[in-house]
Write an enzyme that holds these catalytic residues in place. Structure first.
Site, PDB file in Angstrom:
ATOM      1  N   ILE A 120       0.840  -1.207   0.000  1.00 32.02           N
ATOM      2  CA  ILE A 120       0.000   0.000   0.000  1.00 32.02           C
ATOM      3  C   ILE A 120       0.875   1.257   0.000  1.00 32.02           C
ATOM      4  O   ILE A 120       0.557   2.241  -0.676  1.00 32.02           O
ATOM      5  CB  ILE A 120      -0.927  -0.018   1.241  1.00 32.02           C
ATOM      6  CG1 ILE A 120      -1.898  -1.201   1.168  1.00 32.02           C
ATOM      7  CG2 ILE A 120      -1.692   1.297   1.366  1.00 32.02           C
ATOM      8  CD1 ILE A 120      -2.627  -1.498   2.477  1.00 32.02           C
ATOM      9  N   ASN A 147       2.591   4.342   7.700  1.00 39.30           N
ATOM     10  CA  ASN A 147       2.071   3.174   6.982  1.00 39.30           C
ATOM     11  C   ASN A 147       2.866   1.901   7.268  1.00 39.30           C
ATOM     12  O   ASN A 147       2.309   0.806   7.202  1.00 39.30           O
ATOM     13  CB  ASN A 147       2.093   3.484   5.478  1.00 39.30           C
ATOM     14  CG  ASN A 147       1.924   2.246   4.635  1.00 39.30           C
ATOM     15  OD1 ASN A 147       0.817   1.726   4.492  1.00 39.30           O
ATOM     16  ND2 ASN A 147       3.016   1.729   4.075  1.00 39.30           N
ATOM     17  N   TYR A 172      -0.866  -8.991  15.961  1.00 36.03           N
ATOM     18  CA  TYR A 172      -1.196  -7.904  15.026  1.00 36.03           C
ATOM     19  C   TYR A 172      -2.415  -7.144  15.534  1.00 36.03           C
ATOM     20  O   TYR A 172      -2.414  -5.912  15.578  1.00 36.03           O
ATOM     21  CB  TYR A 172      -1.478  -8.511  13.652  1.00 36.03           C
ATOM     22  CG  TYR A 172      -1.786  -7.506  12.558  1.00 36.03           C
ATOM     23  CD1 TYR A 172      -0.780  -6.722  12.009  1.00 36.03           C
ATOM     24  CD2 TYR A 172      -3.085  -7.370  12.057  1.00 36.03           C
ATOM     25  CE1 TYR A 172      -1.055  -5.818  10.993  1.00 36.03           C
ATOM     26  CE2 TYR A 172      -3.370  -6.471  11.040  1.00 36.03           C
ATOM     27  CZ  TYR A 172      -2.347  -5.703  10.511  1.00 36.03           C
ATOM     28  OH  TYR A 172      -2.627  -4.802   9.499  1.00 36.03           O
ATOM     29  N   LYS A 191      -2.609  -3.183  16.671  1.00 37.19           N
ATOM     30  CA  LYS A 191      -3.416  -2.164  15.981  1.00 37.19           C
ATOM     31  C   LYS A 191      -4.418  -1.523  16.949  1.00 37.19           C
ATOM     32  O   LYS A 191      -4.739  -0.340  16.804  1.00 37.19           O
ATOM     33  CB  LYS A 191      -4.118  -2.761  14.756  1.00 37.19           C
ATOM     34  CG  LYS A 191      -3.155  -3.120  13.613  1.00 37.19           C
ATOM     35  CD  LYS A 191      -2.469  -1.891  13.004  1.00 37.19           C
ATOM     36  CE  LYS A 191      -1.634  -2.234  11.776  1.00 37.19           C
ATOM     37  NZ  LYS A 191      -1.003  -1.072  11.145  1.00 37.19           N
TER      38      LYS A 191
HETATM   39  N1  LIG Z   1      -3.123  -5.298   3.312  1.00 33.70           N
HETATM   40  C1  LIG Z   1      -4.189  -5.208   4.091  1.00 33.70           C
HETATM   41  O1  LIG Z   1      -5.233  -5.844   3.851  1.00 33.70           O
HETATM   42  C2  LIG Z   1      -4.149  -4.297   5.286  1.00 33.70           C
HETATM   43  C3  LIG Z   1      -5.329  -4.197   6.049  1.00 33.70           C
HETATM   44  C4  LIG Z   1      -5.332  -3.352   7.153  1.00 33.70           C
HETATM   45  C5  LIG Z   1      -4.199  -2.618   7.462  1.00 33.70           C
HETATM   46  N2  LIG Z   1      -3.063  -2.740   6.710  1.00 33.70           N
HETATM   47  C6  LIG Z   1      -1.910  -1.924   7.087  1.00 33.70           C
HETATM   48  O2  LIG Z   1      -1.408  -1.253   5.951  1.00 33.70           O
HETATM   49  C7  LIG Z   1      -0.010  -0.942   6.150  1.00 33.70           C
HETATM   50  C8  LIG Z   1       0.781  -1.378   4.923  1.00 33.70           C
HETATM   51  O3  LIG Z   1       0.720  -2.787   4.840  1.00 33.70           O
HETATM   52  P1  LIG Z   1       0.748  -3.605   3.454  1.00 33.70           P
HETATM   53  O4  LIG Z   1      -0.504  -4.372   3.397  1.00 33.70           O
HETATM   54  O5  LIG Z   1       1.127  -2.712   2.333  1.00 33.70           O
HETATM   55  O6  LIG Z   1       1.907  -4.662   3.800  1.00 33.70           O
HETATM   56  P2  LIG Z   1       3.304  -5.025   3.099  1.00 33.70           P
HETATM   57  O7  LIG Z   1       3.140  -5.152   1.644  1.00 33.70           O
HETATM   58  O8  LIG Z   1       3.831  -6.178   3.899  1.00 33.70           O
HETATM   59  O9  LIG Z   1       4.208  -3.720   3.372  1.00 33.70           O
HETATM   60  C9  LIG Z   1       4.684  -3.420   4.658  1.00 33.70           C
HETATM   61  C10 LIG Z   1       5.647  -2.254   4.521  1.00 33.70           C
HETATM   62  O10 LIG Z   1       6.120  -1.909   5.838  1.00 33.70           O
HETATM   63  C11 LIG Z   1       7.545  -1.825   5.771  1.00 33.70           C
HETATM   64  N3  LIG Z   1       8.196  -2.049   7.045  1.00 33.70           N
HETATM   65  C12 LIG Z   1       8.151  -3.133   7.844  1.00 33.70           C
HETATM   66  N4  LIG Z   1       8.966  -2.956   8.917  1.00 33.70           N
HETATM   67  C13 LIG Z   1       9.532  -1.732   8.771  1.00 33.70           C
HETATM   68  C14 LIG Z   1      10.463  -0.986   9.525  1.00 33.70           C
HETATM   69  N5  LIG Z   1      11.004  -1.456  10.651  1.00 33.70           N
HETATM   70  N6  LIG Z   1      10.791   0.267   9.088  1.00 33.70           N
HETATM   71  C15 LIG Z   1      10.269   0.765   7.947  1.00 33.70           C
HETATM   72  N7  LIG Z   1       9.421   0.079   7.159  1.00 33.70           N
HETATM   73  C16 LIG Z   1       9.058  -1.151   7.589  1.00 33.70           C
HETATM   74  C17 LIG Z   1       7.947  -2.850   4.723  1.00 33.70           C
HETATM   75  O11 LIG Z   1       9.265  -2.590   4.308  1.00 33.70           O
HETATM   76  P3  LIG Z   1      10.304  -3.773   3.817  1.00 33.70           P
HETATM   77  O12 LIG Z   1      10.058  -3.951   2.349  1.00 33.70           O
HETATM   78  O13 LIG Z   1      11.644  -3.192   4.114  1.00 33.70           O
HETATM   79  O14 LIG Z   1       9.980  -4.996   4.609  1.00 33.70           O
HETATM   80  C18 LIG Z   1       6.881  -2.586   3.667  1.00 33.70           C
HETATM   81  O15 LIG Z   1       7.227  -1.462   2.905  1.00 33.70           O
HETATM   82  C19 LIG Z   1       0.388  -1.670   7.430  1.00 33.70           C
HETATM   83  O16 LIG Z   1       0.389  -0.768   8.518  1.00 33.70           O
HETATM   84  C20 LIG Z   1      -0.711  -2.700   7.612  1.00 33.70           C
HETATM   85  O17 LIG Z   1      -0.885  -3.091   8.946  1.00 33.70           O
HETATM   86  C21 LIG Z   1      -3.012  -3.569   5.637  1.00 33.70           C
END
Ligand SMILES: NC(=O)c1ccc[n+]([C@@H]2O[C@H](COP(=O)([O-])OP(=O)(O)OC[C@H]3O[C@@H](n4cnc5c(N)ncnc54)[C@H](OP(=O)(O)O)[C@@H]3O)[C@@H](O)[C@H]2O)c1
Length: 239
Positions: free
Chosen positions: A15, A88, A159, A163
């Site tokens: 995202i 994010n 998780y 949150k």
């Molecule tokens: N996907 C869903 O359905 C969903 C639903 C509700 C909420 N969310 C929330 O949306 C946000 C984005 O998630 P996503 O779904 O896009 O997941 P994702 O594809 O797994 O991306 C997670 C991102 O967070 C980064 N990250 C993890 N640890 C970090 C750190 N220590 N410092 C800086 N960056 C770090 C990762 O970087 P690296 O590449 O370096 O690992 C990656 O860019 C999260 O907060 C998640 O909880 C997602």
């Protein structure tokens, strides 16, 4: 409002990356935080494209004070103030279906270190830059998994707890920062196809990012401390 300055953490993929691309296409000056920029190939490609906006990549690991302080200095050399901070970056460290007895407790530490403490760290270190914007906003990307009142299943111990804690952090920061003119909200992105959301999720990263970009442009002081859905609606996701 669009076309200001925005920092998105966790912009290497998922995202975060889609949001960086959407905001840049709308003319924002985007600071894109990635903990390992050299490995963030999609982000590098996006930053290399000509477009209405600008993408500056910042090395930023939300778990490290040193890394975030260096990112603040780098950001300050590129922008005068920060209109929007999007917290994010997030992790989902467990499988999700563990029992209380089988769950590795370290998963709590990882989830809280990134999803809660990381947000507090990044936000407090970026306060001086936020303070130089006219209507600064902090958007914490939360989740339906953090909703206490709708919780019925036994999934996602770490998780979900992280949150929920992020939601409380949002309310607390919103109360402290509101008198300083900084609006803090929690926003759910929807269930999105990413590593965290998995392949069965109904939304693409582009769909989620389009709504989130529109919402972060519209958030105003009256939203302070609210839990919004990606369209900016209050109450769609219960606390
Ligand atoms: N996907 C869903 O359905 C969903 C639903 C509700 C909420 N969310 C929330 O949306 C946000 C984005 O998630 P996503 O779904 O896009 O997941 P994702 O594809 O797994 O991306 C997670 C991102 O967070 C980064 N990250 C993890 N640890 C970090 C750190 N220590 N410092 C800086 N960056 C770090 C990762 O970087 P690296 O590449 O370096 O690992 C990656 O860019 C999260 O907060 C998640 O909880 C997602």
């Amino acid at each position: 409002m669009s076309g200001g300055t925005v920092l998105v953490t966790g912009a290497s993929r998922g995202i975060g990356l889609a949001l960086v691309c959407e905001l840049s296409a709308q003319g924002w000056h985007v600071l894109a935080g990635a903990r390992d920029p050299a490995a963030a190939h999609g982000l590098q490609a996006a930053a290399g494209k000509e477009g209405p906006g600008t993408i500056d990549i910042l090395r930023l690991d939300v778990r490290s004070d040193e890394s975030v302080r260096a990112a603040v200095d780098e950001a300050a050399s590129r922008v005068r103030g920060l209109d929007v901070l999007v917290n994010n970056a997030g992790v989902f460290p467990e499988e999700g279906n563990e029992s209380l007895e089988s769950l590795p407790l370290e998963c709590f530490e990882e989830a809280f270190a990134v999803n809660v403490v990381g947000v507090a760290r990044v936000t407090r270190l970026f306060l001086p830059l936020l303070g130089r914007a006219a209507h600064p906003r902090v958007i914490n990307i939360s989740s339906l998994a953090g909703s206490i009142s709708s919780k019925e299943d036994s999934l996602n111990y770490c998780y979900g707890a992280s949150k929920s804690a992020l939601n409380m952090l949002t309310r607390t920061m919103a109360a402290e920062l509101r008198p300083r003119g900084i609006t803090v909200v929690a926003v759910t992105p929807g269930w999105v196809k990413t590593e965290i959301g998995g392949p069965r999720a109904p939304l693409s990263v582009e769909e989620s990012a389009r709504s989130l970009a529109a919402t972060l442009g519209r958030v105003s002081e009256k939203d302070a401390g609210q839990f919004l859905d990606r369209e900016g609606k209050k109450g769609a996701t219960p606390w």
